[in-house]
Design a protein around this motif. Structure first.
Motif, PDB file in Angstrom:
ATOM      1  N   THR A  60     -46.119  -8.441  26.464  1.00 24.73           N
ATOM      2  CA  THR A  60     -45.751  -7.022  26.431  1.00 24.73           C
ATOM      3  C   THR A  60     -46.940  -6.163  26.020  1.00 24.73           C
ATOM      4  N   ILE A  61     -47.711  -6.642  25.052  1.00 18.63           N
ATOM      5  CA  ILE A  61     -48.911  -5.899  24.640  1.00 18.63           C
ATOM      6  C   ILE A  61     -49.895  -5.815  25.805  1.00 18.63           C
ATOM      7  N   THR A  62     -50.049  -6.919  26.530  1.00 20.87           N
ATOM      8  CA  THR A  62     -50.925  -6.929  27.705  1.00 20.87           C
ATOM      9  C   THR A  62     -50.507  -5.859  28.702  1.00 20.87           C
ATOM     10  N   LYS A  63     -49.231  -5.803  28.996  1.00 15.68           N
ATOM     11  CA  LYS A  63     -48.702  -4.840  29.964  1.00 15.68           C
ATOM     12  C   LYS A  63     -48.939  -3.405  29.505  1.00 15.68           C
ATOM     13  N   GLU A  64     -48.687  -3.142  28.229  1.00  9.83           N
ATOM     14  CA  GLU A  64     -48.845  -1.787  27.709  1.00  9.83           C
ATOM     15  C   GLU A  64     -50.315  -1.371  27.650  1.00  9.83           C
ATOM     16  N   LEU A  65     -51.197  -2.298  27.284  1.00  6.61           N
ATOM     17  CA  LEU A  65     -52.621  -1.971  27.258  1.00  6.61           C
ATOM     18  C   LEU A  65     -53.134  -1.657  28.661  1.00  6.61           C
ATOM     19  N   ARG A  66     -52.659  -2.431  29.624  1.00  9.89           N
ATOM     20  CA  ARG A  66     -53.131  -2.216  31.001  1.00  9.89           C
ATOM     21  C   ARG A  66     -52.715  -0.839  31.513  1.00  9.89           C
ATOM     22  N   LYS A  67     -51.540  -0.386  31.121  1.00 11.95           N
ATOM     23  CA  LYS A  67     -51.068   0.944  31.539  1.00 11.95           C
ATOM     24  C   LYS A  67     -51.998   2.045  31.048  1.00 11.95           C
ATOM     25  N   ARG A  68     -52.609   1.818  29.895  1.00 15.03           N
ATOM     26  CA  ARG A  68     -53.428   2.845  29.259  1.00 15.03           C
ATOM     27  C   ARG A  68     -54.901   2.768  29.630  1.00 15.03           C
ATOM     28  N   GLU A  69     -55.284   1.802  30.427  1.00 18.87           N
ATOM     29  CA  GLU A  69     -56.688   1.693  30.802  1.00 18.87           C
ATOM     30  C   GLU A  69     -57.074   2.799  31.771  1.00 18.87           C
ATOM     31  N   PRO A  70     -58.295   3.301  31.648  1.00 15.46           N
ATOM     32  CA  PRO A  70     -58.752   4.357  32.563  1.00 15.46           C
ATOM     33  C   PRO A  70     -59.004   3.822  33.969  1.00 15.46           C
ATOM     34  N   ARG A  71     -59.247   4.716  34.883  1.00 10.80           N
ATOM     35  CA  ARG A  71     -59.589   4.334  36.252  1.00 10.80           C
ATOM     36  C   ARG A  71     -60.875   3.504  36.243  1.00 10.80           C
ATOM     37  N   ARG A  72     -60.856   2.417  36.971  1.00  9.98           N
ATOM     38  CA  ARG A  72     -62.004   1.511  36.985  1.00  9.98           C
ATOM     39  C   ARG A  72     -62.967   1.828  38.123  1.00  9.98           C
ATOM     40  N   GLY A  73     -64.178   1.253  38.007  1.00  8.76           N
ATOM     41  CA  GLY A  73     -65.216   1.511  38.992  1.00  8.76           C
ATOM     42  C   GLY A  73     -64.940   0.863  40.340  1.00  8.76           C
ATOM     43  N   SER A  74     -65.730   1.253  41.320  1.00 11.12           N
ATOM     44  CA  SER A  74     -65.521   0.794  42.697  1.00 11.12           C
ATOM     45  C   SER A  74     -66.472  -0.328  43.103  1.00 11.12           C
ATOM     46  N   PHE A 195     -52.849 -16.011  27.407  1.00 13.48           N
ATOM     47  CA  PHE A 195     -53.880 -15.708  26.411  1.00 13.48           C
ATOM     48  C   PHE A 195     -55.038 -14.945  27.046  1.00 13.48           C
ATOM     49  N   LEU A 196     -55.519 -15.423  28.184  1.00 10.19           N
ATOM     50  CA  LEU A 196     -56.668 -14.809  28.837  1.00 10.19           C
ATOM     51  C   LEU A 196     -56.363 -13.392  29.320  1.00 10.19           C
ATOM     52  N   ASP A 197     -55.125 -13.146  29.750  1.00  7.60           N
ATOM     53  CA  ASP A 197     -54.740 -11.803  30.175  1.00  7.60           C
ATOM     54  C   ASP A 197     -54.893 -10.804  29.027  1.00  7.60           C
ATOM     55  N   LEU A 198     -54.349 -11.162  27.856  1.00  6.42           N
ATOM     56  CA  LEU A 198     -54.448 -10.259  26.707  1.00  6.42           C
ATOM     57  C   LEU A 198     -55.872 -10.220  26.156  1.00  6.42           C
ATOM     58  N   HIS A 199     -56.546 -11.346  26.199  1.00 11.20           N
ATOM     59  CA  HIS A 199     -57.934 -11.394  25.729  1.00 11.20           C
ATOM     60  C   HIS A 199     -58.790 -10.408  26.535  1.00 11.20           C
ATOM     61  N   ALA A 200     -58.559 -10.340  27.836  1.00 10.72           N
ATOM     62  CA  ALA A 200     -59.309  -9.423  28.702  1.00 10.72           C
ATOM     63  C   ALA A 200     -58.996  -7.969  28.381  1.00 10.72           C
ATOM     64  N   ARG A 201     -57.705  -7.671  28.195  1.00 11.93           N
ATOM     65  CA  ARG A 201     -57.306  -6.293  27.894  1.00 11.93           C
ATOM     66  C   ARG A 201     -57.831  -5.857  26.518  1.00 11.93           C
ATOM     67  N   THR A 202     -57.838  -6.777  25.559  1.00 14.17           N
ATOM     68  CA  THR A 202     -58.368  -6.464  24.236  1.00 14.17           C
ATOM     69  C   THR A 202     -59.871  -6.225  24.307  1.00 14.17           C
ATOM     70  N   SER A 203     -60.552  -7.028  25.110  1.00 17.66           N
ATOM     71  CA  SER A 203     -61.988  -6.846  25.309  1.00 17.66           C
ATOM     72  C   SER A 203     -62.278  -5.481  25.904  1.00 17.66           C
ATOM     73  N   ASN A 204     -61.480  -5.069  26.879  1.00 17.07           N
ATOM     74  CA  ASN A 204     -61.657  -3.749  27.480  1.00 17.07           C
ATOM     75  C   ASN A 204     -61.415  -2.640  26.461  1.00 17.07           C
ATOM     76  N   LEU A 205     -60.387  -2.812  25.642  1.00 18.05           N
ATOM     77  CA  LEU A 205     -60.041  -1.799  24.649  1.00 18.05           C
ATOM     78  C   LEU A 205     -61.205  -1.541  23.691  1.00 18.05           C
ATOM     79  N   HIS A 206     -61.917  -2.599  23.333  1.00 16.98           N
ATOM     80  CA  HIS A 206     -63.018  -2.481  22.375  1.00 16.98           C
ATOM     81  C   HIS A 206     -64.384  -2.486  23.067  1.00 16.98           C
ATOM     82  N   HIS A 207     -64.387  -2.208  24.345  1.00 16.63           N
ATOM     83  CA  HIS A 207     -65.617  -2.292  25.135  1.00 16.63           C
ATOM     84  C   HIS A 207     -66.709  -1.360  24.609  1.00 16.63           C
TER      85      HIS A 207
END
Length: 237
Positions: A60-74, A195-207
């Motif tokens: 659930t945390i993974t899903k919610e973090l992904r919703k809040r991520e900004p638009r990504r590069g091309s 684990f890897l899904d949330l690990h990636a989203r957490t990494s993005n959050l603290h990028h």
């Protein structure tokens, strides 16, 4: 619901649960490490309970973090590394944009064209088609890119990883390798994927919280990341 209210069927308040999950995904710590850190603060909880929290609230945390991520590069950078699960070789497929933000990760048993197609399908379900795709010289990428109509306009550039032409994606693999060593290898493909899904989203959050910007800007970024984590974790708990 107030932060200190205990979630249904849990004897600890949300603030403790979300902090334990954050510690596990933010740093290279074991469940026993977190158990000790919490005990030092007078919070007695077993490492098995911390594991249960991560498995229960992580998706659930993974899903919610992904919703809040900004638009990504091309400009996409893709790579795959070998990961062993119970001694069996699997492949971790990863994609990042030109800023180093993780787009997605996917564990698969094979490193062939079908696996590459599966990964591109997953990527295209969450992001707009890229303008440029950087990959290593694995032939499966070229075959997979030619199939989806959405990718027909993308420029495919093959790079040599050993020549450090694909440093963004190579660096993105490092936290996963560190955590893999900490866990003494992954034991289950489904749990490893979660684990890897949330690990990636957490990494993005603290990028942007450990960059070379001035201290005031870095702390502002850190506070924003802390606030976002607290908001999504409280929704999950």
């Amino acid at each position: 619901m107030p932060d200190d209210v205990k979630p249904y069927r849990h004897r600890f308040p949300k603030s403790i649960i979300q902090h334990a999950v954050w510690l596990y995904h933010r740093f290279t710590l074991s469940y026993r490490d977190i158990e000790e850190l919490l005990l030092q603060r007078g919070i007695q909880v077993s490492h098995e309970t911390i594991r249960d929290w991560c498995e229960k609230f992580g998706p659930t945390i993974t899903k919610e973090l992904r919703k809040r991520e900004p638009r990504r590069g091309s400009h996409w950078h893709l790579d795959e590394v070998c990961v062993k699960i119970k001694g069996v070789k699997h492949w971790l497929w990863r994609a990042v944009d030109e800023h180093g933000a993780v787009l997605d990760v996917l564990l698969q048993e094979h490193r062939d064209t079908d696996a590459a197609k599966t990964f591109f399908t997953k990527l295209l379900s969450g992001y707009e088609a890229p303008t440029t795709i950087h990959t290593d010289k694995l032939g499966s990428y070229g075959a997979a890119i030619r199939e989806p109509p959405e990718l027909h306009g993308a420029e495919h550039r093959e790079v040599i990883s050993t020549a450090r032409c694909n440093n963004l994606i190579e660096q993105s693999h490092r936290p996963t390798r560190n955590q893999e060593r900490s866990q003494k290898g992954f034991k289950d493909i489904e749990k490893a994927q979660k684990f890897l899904d949330l690990h990636a989203r957490t990494s993005n959050l603290h990028h942007h919280t450990r960059t070379t910007v001035i201290a005031e800007t870095r702390r502002t970024n850190q506070r924003a990341a802390f606030q976002t984590w607290s908001e999504v974790a409280l929704l999950a708990a």
